[in-house]
Design a protein around this motif. Structure first.
Motif, PDB file in Angstrom:
ATOM      1  N   LEU A  48       0.935  14.990 -11.290  1.00 35.59           N
ATOM      2  CA  LEU A  48      -0.428  14.855 -10.788  1.00 35.59           C
ATOM      3  C   LEU A  48      -0.793  13.391 -10.558  1.00 35.59           C
ATOM      4  CD1 LEU A  48      -3.226  16.091 -10.151  1.00 35.59           C
ATOM      5  CD2 LEU A  48      -3.770  15.861 -12.592  1.00 35.59           C
ATOM      6  N   VAL A  49      -0.558  12.551 -11.558  1.00 40.61           N
ATOM      7  CA  VAL A  49      -0.913  11.136 -11.451  1.00 40.61           C
ATOM      8  C   VAL A  49      -0.132  10.468 -10.323  1.00 40.61           C
ATOM      9  CG1 VAL A  49      -0.783   8.909 -12.631  1.00 40.61           C
ATOM     10  CG2 VAL A  49      -1.636  10.911 -13.852  1.00 40.61           C
ATOM     11  N   SER A  50       1.171  10.731 -10.250  1.00 37.44           N
ATOM     12  CA  SER A  50       1.995  10.107  -9.211  1.00 37.44           C
ATOM     13  C   SER A  50       1.576  10.565  -7.817  1.00 37.44           C
ATOM     14  CB  SER A  50       3.471  10.439  -9.445  1.00 37.44           C
ATOM     15  OG  SER A  50       3.895   9.971 -10.706  1.00 37.44           O
ATOM     16  N   SER A  51       1.250  11.840  -7.669  1.00 36.08           N
ATOM     17  CA  SER A  51       0.846  12.365  -6.356  1.00 36.08           C
ATOM     18  C   SER A  51      -0.485  11.777  -5.914  1.00 36.08           C
ATOM     19  CB  SER A  51       0.755  13.895  -6.405  1.00 36.08           C
ATOM     20  OG  SER A  51       1.994  14.471  -6.745  1.00 36.08           O
ATOM     21  N   VAL A  52      -1.459  11.737  -6.822  1.00 35.92           N
ATOM     22  CA  VAL A  52      -2.773  11.191  -6.470  1.00 35.92           C
ATOM     23  C   VAL A  52      -2.663   9.711  -6.127  1.00 35.92           C
ATOM     24  CG1 VAL A  52      -5.081  10.669  -7.344  1.00 35.92           C
ATOM     25  CG2 VAL A  52      -4.049  12.894  -7.811  1.00 35.92           C
ATOM     26  N   LEU A  53      -1.901   8.952  -6.927  1.00 36.84           N
ATOM     27  CA  LEU A  53      -1.741   7.527  -6.650  1.00 36.84           C
ATOM     28  C   LEU A  53      -1.012   7.287  -5.334  1.00 36.84           C
ATOM     29  CD1 LEU A  53      -0.917   6.078 -10.179  1.00 36.84           C
ATOM     30  CD2 LEU A  53      -2.949   5.642  -8.800  1.00 36.84           C
ATOM     31  N   THR A  54      -0.082   8.154  -5.009  1.00 35.43           N
ATOM     32  CA  THR A  54       0.615   8.021  -3.724  1.00 35.43           C
ATOM     33  C   THR A  54      -0.352   8.223  -2.564  1.00 35.43           C
ATOM     34  OG1 THR A  54       2.703   8.784  -4.698  1.00 35.43           O
ATOM     35  CG2 THR A  54       2.490   8.933  -2.304  1.00 35.43           C
ATOM     36  N   VAL A  55      -1.192   9.258  -2.657  1.00 39.31           N
ATOM     37  CA  VAL A  55      -2.153   9.547  -1.587  1.00 39.31           C
ATOM     38  C   VAL A  55      -3.163   8.408  -1.452  1.00 39.31           C
ATOM     39  CG1 VAL A  55      -4.018  11.083  -0.869  1.00 39.31           C
ATOM     40  CG2 VAL A  55      -1.890  12.041  -1.758  1.00 39.31           C
ATOM     41  N   THR A  56      -3.728   7.953  -2.557  1.00 39.31           N
ATOM     42  CA  THR A  56      -4.749   6.896  -2.485  1.00 39.31           C
ATOM     43  C   THR A  56      -4.158   5.587  -1.983  1.00 39.31           C
ATOM     44  OG1 THR A  56      -4.409   6.338  -4.829  1.00 39.31           O
ATOM     45  CG2 THR A  56      -6.144   7.932  -4.299  1.00 39.31           C
ATOM     46  N   ASN A  57      -2.965   5.250  -2.425  1.00 37.62           N
ATOM     47  CA  ASN A  57      -2.350   3.996  -1.974  1.00 37.62           C
ATOM     48  C   ASN A  57      -2.000   4.052  -0.493  1.00 37.62           C
ATOM     49  OD1 ASN A  57      -1.430   1.666  -4.026  1.00 37.62           O
ATOM     50  ND2 ASN A  57      -1.677   3.583  -5.141  1.00 37.62           N
ATOM     51  N   VAL A  58      -1.463   5.179  -0.037  1.00 40.82           N
ATOM     52  CA  VAL A  58      -1.130   5.303   1.386  1.00 40.82           C
ATOM     53  C   VAL A  58      -2.394   5.194   2.231  1.00 40.82           C
ATOM     54  CG1 VAL A  58      -0.331   6.926   3.140  1.00 40.82           C
ATOM     55  CG2 VAL A  58       0.999   6.605   1.064  1.00 40.82           C
ATOM     56  N   PHE A  59      -3.468   5.852   1.823  1.00 47.10           N
ATOM     57  CA  PHE A  59      -4.695   5.853   2.622  1.00 47.10           C
ATOM     58  C   PHE A  59      -5.362   4.481   2.626  1.00 47.10           C
ATOM     59  CE2 PHE A  59      -9.322   6.637   3.023  1.00 47.10           C
ATOM     60  CZ  PHE A  59      -9.324   7.172   4.307  1.00 47.10           C
ATOM     61  N   PHE A  60      -5.649   3.948   1.447  1.00 48.22           N
ATOM     62  CA  PHE A  60      -6.400   2.693   1.377  1.00 48.22           C
ATOM     63  C   PHE A  60      -5.558   1.490   1.819  1.00 48.22           C
ATOM     64  CE2 PHE A  60      -8.817   5.230  -1.835  1.00 48.22           C
ATOM     65  CZ  PHE A  60     -10.019   5.256  -1.139  1.00 48.22           C
ATOM     66  N   ALA A  61      -4.269   1.475   1.450  1.00 49.54           N
ATOM     67  CA  ALA A  61      -3.425   0.349   1.836  1.00 49.54           C
ATOM     68  C   ALA A  61      -3.196   0.322   3.343  1.00 49.54           C
ATOM     69  CB  ALA A  61      -2.087   0.414   1.099  1.00 49.54           C
ATOM     70  N   SER A  62      -3.068   1.485   3.971  1.00 45.85           N
ATOM     71  CA  SER A  62      -2.900   1.509   5.423  1.00 45.85           C
ATOM     72  C   SER A  62      -4.177   1.078   6.133  1.00 45.85           C
ATOM     73  CB  SER A  62      -2.479   2.908   5.887  1.00 45.85           C
ATOM     74  OG  SER A  62      -3.449   3.884   5.518  1.00 45.85           O
ATOM     75  N   LEU A  63      -5.345   1.488   5.612  1.00 42.23           N
ATOM     76  CA  LEU A  63      -6.608   1.036   6.192  1.00 42.23           C
ATOM     77  C   LEU A  63      -6.739  -0.486   6.093  1.00 42.23           C
ATOM     78  CD1 LEU A  63      -9.260   3.669   5.010  1.00 42.23           C
ATOM     79  CD2 LEU A  63      -8.664   3.118   7.363  1.00 42.23           C
ATOM     80  N   ALA A  64      -6.489  -1.007   4.898  1.00 40.97           N
ATOM     81  CA  ALA A  64      -6.605  -2.457   4.700  1.00 40.97           C
ATOM     82  C   ALA A  64      -5.553  -3.207   5.511  1.00 40.97           C
ATOM     83  CB  ALA A  64      -6.468  -2.789   3.216  1.00 40.97           C
ATOM     84  N   GLY A  65      -4.333  -2.687   5.566  1.00 37.51           N
ATOM     85  CA  GLY A  65      -3.283  -3.334   6.345  1.00 37.51           C
ATOM     86  C   GLY A  65      -3.633  -3.391   7.819  1.00 37.51           C
ATOM     87  N   TYR A  66      -4.200  -2.312   8.338  1.00 35.12           N
ATOM     88  CA  TYR A  66      -4.628  -2.301   9.738  1.00 35.12           C
ATOM     89  C   TYR A  66      -5.733  -3.318   9.982  1.00 35.12           C
ATOM     90  CZ  TYR A  66      -7.094  -0.707  13.924  1.00 35.12           C
ATOM     91  OH  TYR A  66      -7.732  -0.658  15.136  1.00 35.12           O
ATOM     92  N   ALA A  67      -6.696  -3.386   9.068  1.00 31.59           N
ATOM     93  CA  ALA A  67      -7.807  -4.328   9.218  1.00 31.59           C
ATOM     94  C   ALA A  67      -7.311  -5.770   9.222  1.00 31.59           C
ATOM     95  CB  ALA A  67      -8.826  -4.112   8.100  1.00 31.59           C
ATOM     96  N   PHE A  68      -6.436  -6.106   8.277  1.00 34.08           N
ATOM     97  CA  PHE A  68      -5.954  -7.489   8.201  1.00 34.08           C
ATOM     98  C   PHE A  68      -5.005  -7.834   9.345  1.00 34.08           C
ATOM     99  CE2 PHE A  68      -6.952  -7.145   3.525  1.00 34.08           C
ATOM    100  CZ  PHE A  68      -7.937  -8.123   3.532  1.00 34.08           C
ATOM    101  N   ALA A  69      -4.274  -6.849   9.857  1.00 34.61           N
ATOM    102  CA  ALA A  69      -3.274  -7.126  10.890  1.00 34.61           C
ATOM    103  C   ALA A  69      -3.862  -7.146  12.290  1.00 34.61           C
ATOM    104  CB  ALA A  69      -2.151  -6.093  10.816  1.00 34.61           C
TER     105      ALA A  69
END
Length: 269
Positions: free
Chosen positions: A69-90
């Motif tokens: 559960l913890v690994s799955s939730v962290l994977t989803v949140t990191n993929v979503f938020f990190a991709s949003l932030a990466g797009y914004a900065f790039a």
């Protein structure tokens, strides 16, 4: 030189594989054999009794569920938020973007151990979240390293497609969802795999923030699997094998993504 390099690689391979082999063999022997000072590397008889004892004496299924559960939730949140932030900065230009990005990167230079005490006080004393899934997940819901990874990857995507989408009256989020994410699938796959592996293997923070057996992950549960009279090394080896098996399967089935993660963002085209 080639022979020396091959010999060194062979020696390193043996040193790496022997502990894993010992763990597997120890999980398939009886208690007396696995607890021996010099356990047999070639067991005379194989037994699944250590696995039966491990599941009988512990809340192993609950620990595995918590880790998943913890690994799955962290994977989803990191993929979503990190991709949003990466797009914004790039790809987006806004005031202070470079300064904010470098400030975020500078936080990677701070050892995680330095922030453990204030983070623990915040979670336990201020937010009253001790021994909850929220306390385990929230501090690493998105990491700066993943933001940097996605920023580097998205910098290599063609900006002309974004301009064309804007001409067609697409909003920024629609551009991100319809244009950027399909192009970034290889980078997102690498990010998801690395995040899942790191979350599954995480030990210290779940150990620090949880107190009940029902909230432990498999790694924390294995550390608590001891007895006052003696230690069941066979069952411990079985638990360690169960904890490591998903990561071994994940690595060998998705090996090309692990290798791609080493060089992702290194070359800009």
């Amino acid at each position: 030189m080639l022979a020396i390099a091959a010999a060194l690689l062979l020696a390193w391979t043996v040193l790496t594989i022997v502990p894993l082999y010992w763990m597997l063999v120890g999980s398939l022997q009886d208690s007396a054999a696995s607890a021996s000072f010099r356990p047999s590397m070639i067991p005379e008889a194989l037994s699944l009794a250590p696995y039966e004892r491990f599941f009988a004496k512990t809340a192993a299924w609950r620990w595995l569920f918590n880790s998943l559960l913890v690994s799955s939730v962290l994977t989803v949140t990191n993929v979503f938020f990190a991709s949003l932030a990466g797009y914004a900065f790039a790809k987006l230009k806004f005031p202070g973007s470079n300064a904010i990005f470098w400030i975020l990167l500078s936080t990677m230079m701070i050892p995680a151990q330095v922030t453990l005490i204030p983070l623990y006080i915040l979670m336990v004393n201020t937010l009253q979240l001790q021994d909850t899934y929220t306390a385990i997940i929230l501090p690493t819901a998105v990491s700066v390293g993943n933001i940097f990874l996605m920023k580097q990857y998205m910098s290599s995507l063609p900006t002309s497609l974004i301009h064309a989408a804007r001409i067609d009256a697409c909003g920024e989020f629609r551009i991100f969802w319809k244009v950027i994410l399909p192009l970034a699938k290889p980078g997102l796959a690498v990010l998801a795999i690395f995040t899942f592996v790191a979350s599954w293997n995480e030990f210290f923070w779940p150990f620090l923030i949880t107190s009940s057996s029902d909230m432990r992950t498999i790694q924390v549960g294995l550390a608590s699997f001891v007895f006052a009279e003696s230690t069941d090394f066979g069952a411990m080896m079985a638990g360690a094998t169960i904890g490591a098996l998903p990561m071994m399967i994940l690595f060998f089935s998705l090996q090309r993504y692990f290798l791609q993660g080493i060089t992702i963002g290194a070359v800009k085209g």
